[in-house]
Design an enzyme around this catalytic site. Structure first.
Site, PDB file in Angstrom:
ATOM      1  N   GLY A 190     -22.601  -0.645  15.018  1.00 48.51           N
ATOM      2  CA  GLY A 190     -21.198  -0.470  15.052  1.00 48.51           C
ATOM      3  C   GLY A 190     -20.548  -1.399  15.997  1.00 48.51           C
ATOM      4  O   GLY A 190     -20.813  -2.487  16.194  1.00 48.51           O
ATOM      5  N   CYS A 192     -17.437  -1.946  17.749  1.00 47.36           N
ATOM      6  CA  CYS A 192     -17.205  -2.848  16.620  1.00 47.36           C
ATOM      7  C   CYS A 192     -15.925  -2.516  15.858  1.00 47.36           C
ATOM      8  O   CYS A 192     -15.400  -3.377  15.137  1.00 47.36           O
ATOM      9  CB  CYS A 192     -18.392  -2.794  15.666  1.00 47.36           C
ATOM     10  SG  CYS A 192     -19.941  -3.349  16.407  1.00 47.36           S
TER      11      CYS A 192
END
Length: 375
Positions: A375, A138
């Site tokens: 994430g 991410c």
């Protein structure tokens, strides 16, 4: 200075709601000893709807890693070009004007990279540089912006195209029954995004400074286990608390620039989950309203990995942007634990502040036949 122009976003047509996700969890795992905990965590994500590249019936079946990765390539080639065309139009450029393509994705694998296919099929020059980023999860959206900024700093006349392609649903693993995996099944969504960083001109965020920060000894907090069945998402329960470390890192990045990160005009941050945004409000002493674009992305599309910050930034554009010279931060968070941070000011190239042209987001293209908690 380099300017990050308005992104283009596309999401698939297949919608799954929180209620459907909870019902699936109860139907598929009725005897799971921590089912009620998983259901409560899913309900607390604030993710009301997500989009999937395949119907839920197909998503729940696992045909093997080969078929999953083939689906990734087919879907990427079907969906990326239209988004690229809109991003170039937002920046008032053509493929011939692009000097580097940064392609980010953590949900499928291609070699040669998707960048080579784009150059061969969309009219980019053979001399166009290629920078695929596959292992920052991410955080890769923020890293892409920062590497584009670096490139335009070295070559002030250059323009960089960024593409983020994330089909998180293709990583669904029906045998992963840990609570963190059940939570991720209700959190992640699919999306494609693209944006251009212009070395000169353009309307958007004029990039002034960027930085990275890695929290030591957190490599196993967010990770993939690569197995015969593909990528298995691993999530540590300590992840939601990382803002206590990353918020001070954001503050330290801004201080040499004589900016107070708690007093900026706009915030475009990765919405891995509601706890991330809530903790940023707390540690940065910023009103919750300042994260409204990121929270809207989370609510309507889920955690779309590296595409989150582009979706949130597009919402900022749609809302009219900011006054010329307004200061802000763009932040992506992901495995490592890693933060990729950018500081910039709102720049209106050739237009009066507040007169940003509104454009309608087109629907995702029809599928080809046959073919961040977090994430």
């Amino acid at each position: 200075m380099a300017t990050l122009c308005r992104p283009a976003i596309a999401v698939p047509d297949h919608v799954i709601t929180m209620e459907q996700t909870v019902e699936l969890a109860r139907t598929l795992h009725p005897d799971h000893p921590q089912l009620e905990l998983a259901v409560r965590l899913i309900s607390n994500t604030g993710v009301l709807t997500r989009r999937l590249v395949r119907p839920i019936e197909e998503t729940l079946r696992h045909p093997g890693f080969t078929a999953r990765n083939d689906a990734y390539e087919v879907e990427a080639k079907a969906r990326v070009p239209e988004v690229v065309e809109r991003a170039l139009a937002h920046a008032e450029l053509t493929p011939r004007d692009i000097d580097m393509i940064v392609y980010v994705s953590c949900t499928g694998f291609m070699m040669p990279s998707m960048t080579a296919w784009l150059i061969n099929t969309m009219g980019f020059r053979p001399e166009t540089r290629q920078l695929p980023i596959a292992q920052l999860g991410c955080a890769a959206g923020g890293a892409a912006i920062n590497r584009a900024h670096d490139f335009c700093s070295a070559y002030p006349q250059a323009n960089v195209l960024i593409v983020a392609c994330e089909f998180c649903s293709l990583c669904y693993q029906p045998t992963d029954l840990a609570v963190g995996n059940l939570l991720s099944n209700g959190l992640f969504g699919d999306a494609v995004a693209a944006a251009v960083v212009r070395g000169q001109g353009g309307t958007g965020v004029q990039l002034e400074r960027n930085a990275s920060h890695l929290v030591p000894d957190t490599e196993d907090w967010i990770s993939y286990a690569v197995r015969d069945t593909g990528f298995h998402f691993m999530l540590d329960k300590r992840v939601p608390g990382t803002m206590s470390v990353l918020a001070p890192a954001m503050r330290e990045m801004a201080e040499p620039h004589d900016w107070d990160v708690s007093g900026l005009d706009f915030y475009i941050v990765h919405a891995g989950g509601p706890r991330i945004l809530d903790d940023l409000c707390h540690y940065l002493d910023v009103p919750a309203e300042m994260f409204r674009y990121s929270r809207a992305t989370l609510t309507e599309r889920g955690n779309i990995a590296s595409a989150v910050i582009f979706d949130a930034l597009d919402r900022f554009f749609e809302d009219g942007g900011a006054e010329h010279g307004a200061r802000g931060v763009i932040a992506g968070f992901g495995p490592g634990i890693t933060a990729e941070l950018s500081l910039g000011t709102w720049s209106v190239g050739g237009r009066e502040a507040g007169q940003i042209e509104r454009e309608v987001i087109l629907p995702a293209p029809v599928l080809m036949a046959g073919s961040d908690a977090a994430g």
